[in-house]
Design an enzyme around this catalytic site. Structure first.
Site, short mmCIF file in Angstrom:
data_model
loop_
_atom_site.label_atom_id
_atom_site.label_comp_id
_atom_site.label_asym_id
_atom_site.label_seq_id
_atom_site.Cartn_x
_atom_site.Cartn_y
_atom_site.Cartn_z
N ASP A 11 -2.13 8.53 -1.45
CA ASP A 11 -3.46 9.16 -1.46
C ASP A 11 -3.70 9.78 -0.09
O ASP A 11 -2.93 9.55 0.84
CB ASP A 11 -4.55 8.13 -1.78
N CYS A 57 -8.27 -27.44 6.81
CA CYS A 57 -6.96 -26.88 7.19
C CYS A 57 -6.35 -27.73 8.32
O CYS A 57 -7.04 -28.51 8.97
CB CYS A 57 -7.08 -25.42 7.60
N HIS A 99 -6.34 -21.08 10.27
CA HIS A 99 -7.72 -21.40 9.94
C HIS A 99 -8.47 -20.22 9.32
O HIS A 99 -9.14 -20.37 8.30
CB HIS A 99 -8.52 -21.89 11.15
N GLN A 128 -10.62 8.05 -4.65
CA GLN A 128 -11.17 8.52 -3.38
C GLN A 128 -12.46 9.30 -3.67
O GLN A 128 -13.02 9.16 -4.76
CB GLN A 128 -10.14 9.41 -2.65
N CYS A 134 -8.24 -27.55 11.65
CA CYS A 134 -9.52 -28.28 11.70
C CYS A 134 -9.34 -29.78 11.52
O CYS A 134 -10.10 -30.57 12.05
CB CYS A 134 -10.47 -27.72 10.64
N CYS A 167 -14.03 -27.62 7.02
CA CYS A 167 -12.72 -27.06 6.67
C CYS A 167 -11.67 -28.16 6.76
O CYS A 167 -11.71 -28.99 7.67
CB CYS A 167 -12.39 -25.90 7.61
N ASP A 182 0.86 -1.18 0.00
CA ASP A 182 0.00 0.00 0.00
C ASP A 182 0.89 1.23 0.00
O ASP A 182 2.12 1.14 0.01
CB ASP A 182 -0.96 -0.04 1.19
N SER A 183 0.28 2.40 -0.03
CA SER A 183 1.06 3.63 -0.20
C SER A 183 1.52 4.20 1.12
O SER A 183 2.32 5.13 1.15
CB SER A 183 0.19 4.67 -0.88
N GLY A 184 1.01 3.68 2.22
CA GLY A 184 1.32 4.27 3.52
C GLY A 184 0.34 5.36 3.92
O GLY A 184 0.29 5.75 5.09
N GLY A 185 -0.44 5.84 2.96
CA GLY A 185 -1.38 6.94 3.25
C GLY A 185 -2.35 6.59 4.36
O GLY A 185 -2.58 7.39 5.27
N PHE A 186 -2.88 5.38 4.32
CA PHE A 186 -3.87 4.99 5.32
C PHE A 186 -3.26 4.92 6.72
O PHE A 186 -3.85 5.37 7.70
CB PHE A 186 -4.51 3.65 4.94
N ASP A 192 -8.21 -6.97 0.44
CA ASP A 192 -7.31 -7.29 1.55
C ASP A 192 -7.96 -6.78 2.82
O ASP A 192 -8.78 -5.86 2.78
CB ASP A 192 -5.96 -6.58 1.42
N GLY A 229 -10.66 4.63 0.75
CA GLY A 229 -11.56 5.45 1.57
C GLY A 229 -12.81 4.72 2.01
O GLY A 229 -13.76 5.33 2.48
#
Lengths: 379, 379
Positions: B149, B314, B343, B197, B317, B312, B95-99, B274, B224
């Site tokens: 952003d 995994c 899991h 945005q 489980c 499941c 990501d851009s780091g903005g968040f 994500d 956003g």
């Protein structure tokens, strides 16, 4: 009735170090063996599958005190014992809880009957007796149980140490009587070891070993070491006691040791050991390598592209740089604990396997010399 | 110059959901895809090998803000970028780091030039500009980068949202100019997505998308969202924006969502998502199953012998009971985080794979109905 068959494959003529095989209800354990500590039903930080496929650990240790308090032996028994509860198909040894009552719990009071203590979790009062501790361990389904003992602080006066040793002997007799009674109606899948106490006094150790031999146990533990005494004294006591124990039964020194100490104990005829050091130190960033200790937080590792230990083939060393491990440690990432624990245990178990091979091939004295010349701290 | 080839394999005629393949320099990513979050160069609690062999994760997300502060882009670049540093052979999106500047750092000040902020770790002052953030991500070696952003809080007034959106557009233009200049001397292994945005305003979202389309990016992100607005509004904004974006490029909605929301976004034509939810909730004892949520600390699971999710497969489980997982959680054991994370991510990635299959087989509307009828909380 034989529960635990111990087959000695080789003995080093110079030192008395032994290589053998312990046949348990949950598989064969090759000795000398180091048992990773799984305090609360997990070896901290490592999935069970990694203990098997990465480390080939054949036996782990569970703590009776911790499991008694949480989640409790009744619950664990419902799940088929600790093997079923934690889904560990191989052997398990459980301690008696005596050491944890001594080191962790508040307001403990030792009487002839047993030990009353308060839980370190919530202050609830509990009683451990030699009989109840056998029952708890039968609920846990341990392959190898320990008889309730009393630990004494170091240093302890002779009188105090003697009284404590006498109590441990009386408790061991009661534990064995109860255990043998209980085993009349059970499959022979659980054995019981008594623990030789006696602080650092030769006469008390001799007397304790002599009394416990009368119990005709399938194995014997040496307790009351690693309580703050100098290392030379621990080894001296070990040498003394192993000389008194039957040659054809396994000998277990509880709570040792540093990686470079393992061969010293084996050289005294010790077959089994356990210690929280590889796992606890791992989580604290102290890593053991064939080149000595690595304290991973040190700035010198900030951009070190080398594996932690160039002589180790564990997943951690095969895959990651010291710089990445240091980053994970300083960032407080969970993955650090996992990768560090995996490596430290791999290092311990590698030493054990190399030792075993050396004993089988007749080169144990050379191995011992090589280990003694290793540096303490890595470059 | 094409860096990221996106091949659309099937589109659901009723909803517009798409199945495709993203061809990156580090392998093919099948879409729709959920990207596990690896904030600080590790997906918290999971070794890289488990992400590959247990989960077959094809792409993970790294946080530029966190990695910039620690261990720093220069160090990571020396190790061959984040791929080399963390030994992750597959694709990485950063990501851009903005968040994170917006949500974590103290005393941030946004100017036309960029954003000045203080590190949440030690208070040091730093400047992110659209250009510097491209450079940081080139040092990280990300397969997919995000343009810097500005995020706005929810709710935000129209004027504030417009000013912020305008700034995001100006920053995106500068980011692309710089990125294209830098890419003249590099292999085409890194692509850059701008972020649409505009808060919850239709006119601003339209305007922003329109301006960013002129950049002719290889993919577009919708930012956003997940900032506190009702879920219906997030989906409305997503539907609006995906309708404006080019059909032949991947669309990435950042920071979503709950497991049952994933198909809702995919139904809007979203290809990539994500969220920290599967990993963070796992560590907090909130587990997602096909039968709804399981809050593992609840007393009802104390002696529950069932696997966490009977549907499941995994490792967690396949192997462990709810009772054992609850014990690990209440005892604060590291292994809980590992098993729970494994899991929850398996659950998310299973949903994504099932969705992809449904789109390819023409049964996505039925899949959507089935997911919508799942219970919220497990029995």
């Amino acid at each position: 009735m034989q529960t635990l068959r111990f087959e000695i494959e080789a003995v080093c003529p110079q030192t008395g170090a032994r290589a053998g095989r312990l046949h348990t209800a949950h598989g064969i354990v090759e000795t000398p063996v180091f048992m990773p500590v799984g305090t609360q039903g997990t070896v901290k930080g490592l999935p069970q599958r990694d203990l098997i496929s990465d480390l080939d650990a054949r036996i782990i240790l569970g703590n009776t005190y911790h499991l008694f308090l949480r989640p409790g032996p009744q619950l664990i028994e419902k799940f088929g014992g600790l093997h079923g509860f934690m889904q560990w198909p191989r052997a398990i040894l459980t301690d008696s809880g005596g050491f944890q009552v001594w080191s962790l719990s508040q307001l403990r009071k030792v009487t002839a009957e047993g030990v009353v203590f308060r839980s370190h979790l919530n202050g609830d009062q509990h009683l451990f007796t030699p009989e109840s501790v056998v029952d708890v361990q039968l609920s846990l389904g341990s392959d190898i149980q320990m008889a309730l003992d009393e630990c004494v602080e170091y240093p302890a006066g002779h009188e105090r140490a003697k009284a404590s040793m006498d109590l441990t002997v009386r408790w061991a007799r009661r534990a064995f009587e109860h255990y043998r009674e209980r085993m009349k109606s059970r499959e022979p899948r659980h054995t019981l070891f008594p623990i030789v106490q006696g602080s650092m006094y030769e006469d008390l150790r001799r007397r304790c070993a002599g009394e416990l031999l009368a119990l005709e146990a399938e194995g014997y533990a040496i307790g009351g070491l690693s309580v703050g005494e100098p290392r030379t004294l621990s080894l001296e006591m070990t040498e003394l006691v192993t000389g008194l124990l039957p040659k054809d039964h396994p000998r277990y020194v509880m709570g040792v040791g540093q990686p470079e100490e393992l061969p010293e104990y084996v050289a005294q005829g010790v077959d089994m050991m356990d210690c929280v050091m590889p796992t606890r130190n791992a989580r604290n960033g102290c890593l053991f390598t064939t080149q000595g200790k690595v304290l991973i937080k040190q700035a010198r590792y900030r951009d070190d592209p080398r594996p932690l230990d160039e002589n180790c083939v564990c997943y951690t060393c095969r895959t990651f740089s010291r710089a990445y491990l240091r980053h994970l440690f300083t960032a407080g990432e969970i993955l650090f604990s996992t990768l560090a624990t995996l490596h430290n245990l791999a290092h311990y178990l590698d030493i054990m396997r190399q030792m075993r091979k050396a004993i089988l091939f007749g080169s144990f004295p050379e191995f011992l010399r090589a280990i003694r010349s290793r540096p303490a701290v890595a470059e």
